[in-house]
Design an enzyme around this catalytic site. Sequence first.
Site, short mmCIF file in Angstrom:
data_model
loop_
_atom_site.label_atom_id
_atom_site.label_comp_id
_atom_site.label_asym_id
_atom_site.label_seq_id
_atom_site.Cartn_x
_atom_site.Cartn_y
_atom_site.Cartn_z
N GLU A 252 -44.59 -20.75 23.96
CA GLU A 252 -44.43 -21.78 24.99
C GLU A 252 -45.68 -22.63 25.18
OE1 GLU A 252 -42.81 -20.12 28.59
OE2 GLU A 252 -40.93 -19.64 27.62
N GLU B 215 -36.34 -15.52 24.16
CA GLU B 215 -36.33 -15.10 25.57
C GLU B 215 -35.12 -15.70 26.27
OE1 GLU B 215 -39.87 -15.80 27.96
OE2 GLU B 215 -41.14 -15.30 26.24
C1 BGC Z 1 -42.72 -16.63 29.49
C2 BGC Z 1 -42.71 -15.21 29.99
C3 BGC Z 1 -42.31 -15.18 31.44
C4 BGC Z 1 -40.90 -15.72 31.55
C5 BGC Z 1 -40.33 -15.74 32.97
C6 BGC Z 1 -41.57 -17.44 29.97
O1 BGC Z 1 -42.06 -18.68 30.39
O2 BGC Z 1 -42.83 -16.66 28.09
O3 BGC Z 1 -43.97 -14.67 29.77
O4 BGC Z 1 -42.42 -13.92 32.01
O5 BGC Z 1 -40.86 -17.04 31.08
O6 BGC Z 1 -41.03 -16.61 33.78
#
Ligand code: BGC
Length: 466
Positions: free
Chosen positions: A168, A366
């Site tokens: 990110e 993610e």
């Molecule tokens: C990040 C994580 C974070 C998640 C939730 C992403 O932006 O890669 O490290 O915990 O979002 O906020």
Amino acid sequence: MESTAEAPRSGFWWGAATSSYQIEGGVDEDGRGPSIWDTFTRAGDHIVDGSTGDIACDHYHRWADDVALLAELGVGAYRFSINWPRIQPTGAGPANPAGIAFYDRLVDALLERGIAPAVTLYHWELPQALQDAGGWSARDTALRFGEYAATVAAALGDRVALWLTLNEMAVHTVYGHIWGMHAPGQQLVEDPFPVVHHQLLAHGLAVAAVRAHSRAPVGAANNYSPAWAVGPDGKQDSATDEDRQAALLYDLFHNRLYTDPILTGAYPAGLEPLPGSHRLTDPQLVRDGDLATIAAPTDALGVNYYNPTGVGAPSWPGPLPYDMRIITGYPMTYFGWPVVPDAFRDLLLSLRERYGDALPPIYVTENGCAYEDVPGADGTVDDQDRIAFHQSHIDALTQAIRAGVDVRGYFAWSLIDNFEWAEGYTKRFGLVHVDFATLKRTPKASFAWYRDHIRSAVGAGAPSTS
Ligand code: BGC
């Protein structure tokens, strides 16, 4: 609930994800150097609950328990990140053997359980010494990152199944270097583009370094947030032309800036309204050959998706020429993020449309949600809202796959509750509950649901790493 989740083909990776600072703790152990997050959390009141990642989930000592949880969950792959200053305490020089040994053991333990290791090289933990020397504003940081990537790839390249270079870059730039809400807490409002360019250059150098040691797919893990023009009431219907202009700018700055150069070899046009963007035409910053380095062929694109972002015309002379607005009319997570699975499907379709044949296979690195997750009298967490979130997003993913988007994996964020950056321990994203007083791990209802989902979906296939 009607599910279409069985569609992803055999060999699809159902996984879970974490990052080092968010779970490891052990920050002063075995020769680890300080990172910008150690400095940032220890100074001032940057974190809502005043916490740090000094202990976090104590994964540094409890990693074997966490690998056992992954095995119980039945995932085919696990995404974790390597803490740069564990490997190079000052961001340069030879590898710290104890740092390498930690990840070496972890990788072997995963493989013994048939779990493919997916390694992120940088999840925002710059060695403090490199920050002191200029951080991502300095070109040297990108060069140091290339060397660090080579060091890690030489040690683990025979066993890692997927490489993610930087996590990110968009969030690291805006939160860490413009708003100052994340480490290193800078507000480079007039001149943020060196931070952008040097991260992208670091990505390109890391791709080359990894390729020298590994045949596994490699790519960046980008955050994508569809830009929705909305009026002050948070509705798309009430957006004006100015709001729509602002949303286009957000899309350029957040989504395209870190994908166009990697996949097409050029920065997107139209960045002029963003302060400092003229630097991208400065040959001292963007040097001959840089864009070719950044556009080194990749065979993976990591997609982190949480929610669309409401955007409107700027109402005040802030650091960025757009307002972020709350999207109304959708359920919200405990973080206040709108739950919009259709936006996830549309994002995946739009990536294919925008980049065509230049788009490598996508790995959803993610996707997840924070909920309050108060344990019941028996200590368990019945997180039905999280189950519904993952189910609906997996359905959206399935629709995109059926429409022809090449998606090869889905990593739930996160395996366990952890240190949520500026929110400290107040936002829980895990499939496993962590009691931060005792560090006891208790699988939530979503853990059992995801385990059953993986079992019934077509194969959690442990892929070949050769
Ligand atoms: C990040 C994580 C974070 C998640 C939730 C992403 O932006 O890669 O490290 O915990 O979002 O906020």
